[in-house]
Every structure is written in structure tokens, then in C-alpha cells.
Motif scaffolding. Sequence first.
Motif, PDB file in Angstrom:
ATOM      1  N   TRP A   1       0.750  -1.096  -0.192  1.00  0.00           N
ATOM      2  CA  TRP A   1       0.078  -0.014  -0.004  1.00  0.00           C
ATOM      3  C   TRP A   1       0.905   1.130  -0.040  1.00  0.00           C
ATOM      4  CZ3 TRP A   1      -4.856   0.698  -1.017  1.00  0.00           C
ATOM      5  CH2 TRP A   1      -5.498   1.869  -0.707  1.00  0.00           C
TER       6      TRP A   1
ATOM      7  N   VAL B   1       2.411   4.967  -2.601  1.00  0.00           N
ATOM      8  CA  VAL B   1       2.299   5.803  -3.611  1.00  0.00           C
ATOM      9  C   VAL B   1       2.802   5.218  -4.904  1.00  0.00           C
ATOM     10  CG1 VAL B   1       3.036   8.115  -4.457  1.00  0.00           C
ATOM     11  CG2 VAL B   1       2.345   7.671  -1.963  1.00  0.00           C
TER      12      VAL B   1
ATOM     13  N   ALA C   1      -0.027   7.076 -11.192  1.00  0.00           N
ATOM     14  CA  ALA C   1      -1.126   7.937 -10.654  1.00  0.00           C
ATOM     15  C   ALA C   1      -1.922   8.757 -11.685  1.00  0.00           C
ATOM     16  CB  ALA C   1      -0.130   8.893  -9.774  1.00  0.00           C
TER      17      ALA C   1
ATOM     18  N   LEU D   1      -5.327   9.474  -9.914  1.00  0.00           N
ATOM     19  CA  LEU D   1      -5.211   9.579  -8.713  1.00  0.00           C
ATOM     20  C   LEU D   1      -4.492  10.910  -8.369  1.00  0.00           C
ATOM     21  CD1 LEU D   1      -3.653   5.920  -7.572  1.00  0.00           C
ATOM     22  CD2 LEU D   1      -5.970   6.746  -6.976  1.00  0.00           C
ATOM     23  N   ALA D   2      -5.004  11.324  -7.084  1.00  0.00           N
ATOM     24  CA  ALA D   2      -4.394  12.652  -6.404  1.00  0.00           C
ATOM     25  C   ALA D   2      -2.691  12.409  -6.269  1.00  0.00           C
ATOM     26  CB  ALA D   2      -5.162  13.043  -5.422  1.00  0.00           C
TER      27      ALA D   2
ATOM     28  N   HIS E   1       0.553  11.961  -4.541  1.00  0.00           N
ATOM     29  CA  HIS E   1       1.004  11.478  -3.402  1.00  0.00           C
ATOM     30  C   HIS E   1      -0.150  10.440  -2.550  1.00  0.00           C
ATOM     31  CE1 HIS E   1       4.415  14.072  -3.814  1.00  0.00           C
ATOM     32  NE2 HIS E   1       3.439  14.972  -3.668  1.00  0.00           N
ATOM     33  N   ARG E   2      -1.204  10.176  -3.266  1.00  0.00           N
ATOM     34  CA  ARG E   2      -2.326   9.382  -2.525  1.00  0.00           C
ATOM     35  C   ARG E   2      -1.817   7.977  -2.818  1.00  0.00           C
ATOM     36  NH1 ARG E   2      -8.698   8.769  -4.184  1.00  0.00           N
ATOM     37  NH2 ARG E   2      -9.233   7.207  -2.590  1.00  0.00           N
ATOM     38  N   PRO E   3      -1.727   7.106  -1.899  1.00  0.00           N
ATOM     39  CA  PRO E   3      -1.198   5.540  -1.811  1.00  0.00           C
ATOM     40  C   PRO E   3      -2.301   4.868  -2.478  1.00  0.00           C
ATOM     41  CG  PRO E   3      -1.853   6.191   0.223  1.00  0.00           C
ATOM     42  CD  PRO E   3      -1.977   7.430  -0.487  1.00  0.00           C
ATOM     43  N   THR E   4      -2.170   3.708  -2.985  1.00  0.00           N
ATOM     44  CA  THR E   4      -2.942   2.839  -3.752  1.00  0.00           C
ATOM     45  C   THR E   4      -2.408   1.385  -3.580  1.00  0.00           C
ATOM     46  OG1 THR E   4      -4.548   2.207  -5.249  1.00  0.00           O
ATOM     47  CG2 THR E   4      -2.315   2.794  -6.010  1.00  0.00           C
TER      48      THR E   4
ATOM     49  N   ALA F   1      -8.658   3.727  -7.338  1.00  0.00           N
ATOM     50  CA  ALA F   1      -9.758   3.968  -6.330  1.00  0.00           C
ATOM     51  C   ALA F   1     -10.943   3.406  -6.655  1.00  0.00           C
ATOM     52  CB  ALA F   1      -9.845   5.421  -5.944  1.00  0.00           C
TER      53      ALA F   1
END
Length: 247
Positions: A113, A115, A121, A126-127, A129-132, A156
Motif C-alpha cells: 500500500w 504511492v 498515478a 489519483l491525486a 501522493h495518494r497511496p493505492t 480507487a
Amino acid sequence: MARTTPHHPPQLDSRPRYAQVAALLLDELHDGTIPPGERLPGERHLAAHFGVSRETVRQALEMLRRGGLVATDRRGSHATLPGRPVETPDSLTFPVGARSADPYAVDRATVTWEVPPLEHARALDLAPHRPTLVHRYRSATPDGRSLRTAVTSFSAVALAEVEELARYRDRADGATPAQLRRAYDWMRRAGLTLHHRDSIIQVGNASSVRVTRRVHDQYARPLEITDLVVDAGRNALVYEFTLPAAG
């Protein structure tokens, strides 16, 4: 579940009814009727399936939980038995093209989990620095002549729509083996139509290629992006697809 005919536990069995149901459910987990890692049907369905009350089902599930054979989270209960997931004949094994044709090839897959890479991204909307959920796969032949690596980032949307994928967030430690062979089947079962687009370019020298795969659904929402690098020497890069006949 494949079978719909209700099971009626043997009347001569001296075990409590819930223990009989637990044993029957365990048989279905072992034979692959419910594949490892997948969510079990709800209590109402299981009660009808085994011809017992929902309370008996709850007791049976609790018995299996105590034995470490079933785990329950906010999304429901799922099987935790080890073993290779059952695949349907028309399924695409994830990640497509990453496994070597050599039967002695050794593979390893994990999830984290984190960035994702910047390109991933952007592709997944994805925004910053948003992790996934990020899946890493490596396959190598014993003689070292063929090496395949794949890095996949999920969107997401994929994690919100596909319960089986979302469940991996809690175990995405980068160390626990995580083979997601049925990822595309899970997406289809969640009602998503999958559109694949592969771009293939040469990397560095004639023996290595990079495949960038982007998958989106019927609403043009991104689901995942995969970077697959194949160093196959002089071997041909072969993709093999099987589509069932209509009707």
C-alpha cells in the motif's frame, strides 16, 4: 457457489448440527467450490444451501474462524485456506503475459500500500501522493535466460468496486505472497466490462521489451495499469488468448 441443492447433515451424526455444517462447508472450501481468498455467500444463502437456520450457520462460521479456516472483516467472511485459486476456462490469468512458459520457472508476487509511480498515478486519476494497492510480480527460469517482472497499480475505482481486491489492503506489507491470478475474474463478477490496451516498446536492446497495459471499464473509468518488462533473450514473446464460442 456451484451447487444449489440443499445439504441435509446426516441424522445419525452425533456432532452438533453446526459442526456438521462446518464440516460440509469445509469440504466445499477444499474442493474449490469457494476459491481461497474469495468472499463466502451470506448467511441467508448458506442457511438455504445447507437446509439449516442462520444461527446454525453463524455457529459453523465461528467454529471455522477459531480454526483459522475462515476470516471475517467489514466486507464479510472469506476462505483462508492455502491453495491455487480455481480458474474458469475463459479467464485471463493476471498479470497477462507475465508468466514464463517454462514449467520450472519460479515466480513471486507481493502487494504493498504505497504511492504509485507518477505515470501510474496520472493514468489512474489519483491525486498526488495518494497511496493505492501496488502489485509486484517476478518470474525467472532456473537457467536465468528468461526474466519477467510486472508492476501493477490499481485505481480507487477498482478498490471500491471489487471487494476481493480491497481486502488486500490490510495485508499489503510487501512480504506476504499475494498471487492475484483471478483479479480480472473478480472485476467481471463485480459487473465491470474490461477494456485492455497494450503498448509494446523495445527496451535498451533487442532482447527486452516493455508492455504497458491499461485497463478501464465500460464507463471509461481506469481500473489498473501494468508495466511488464520481459527479458527473453532470443525467445519469442507469445501472448495466447482463448475466447469461448458464442452461445
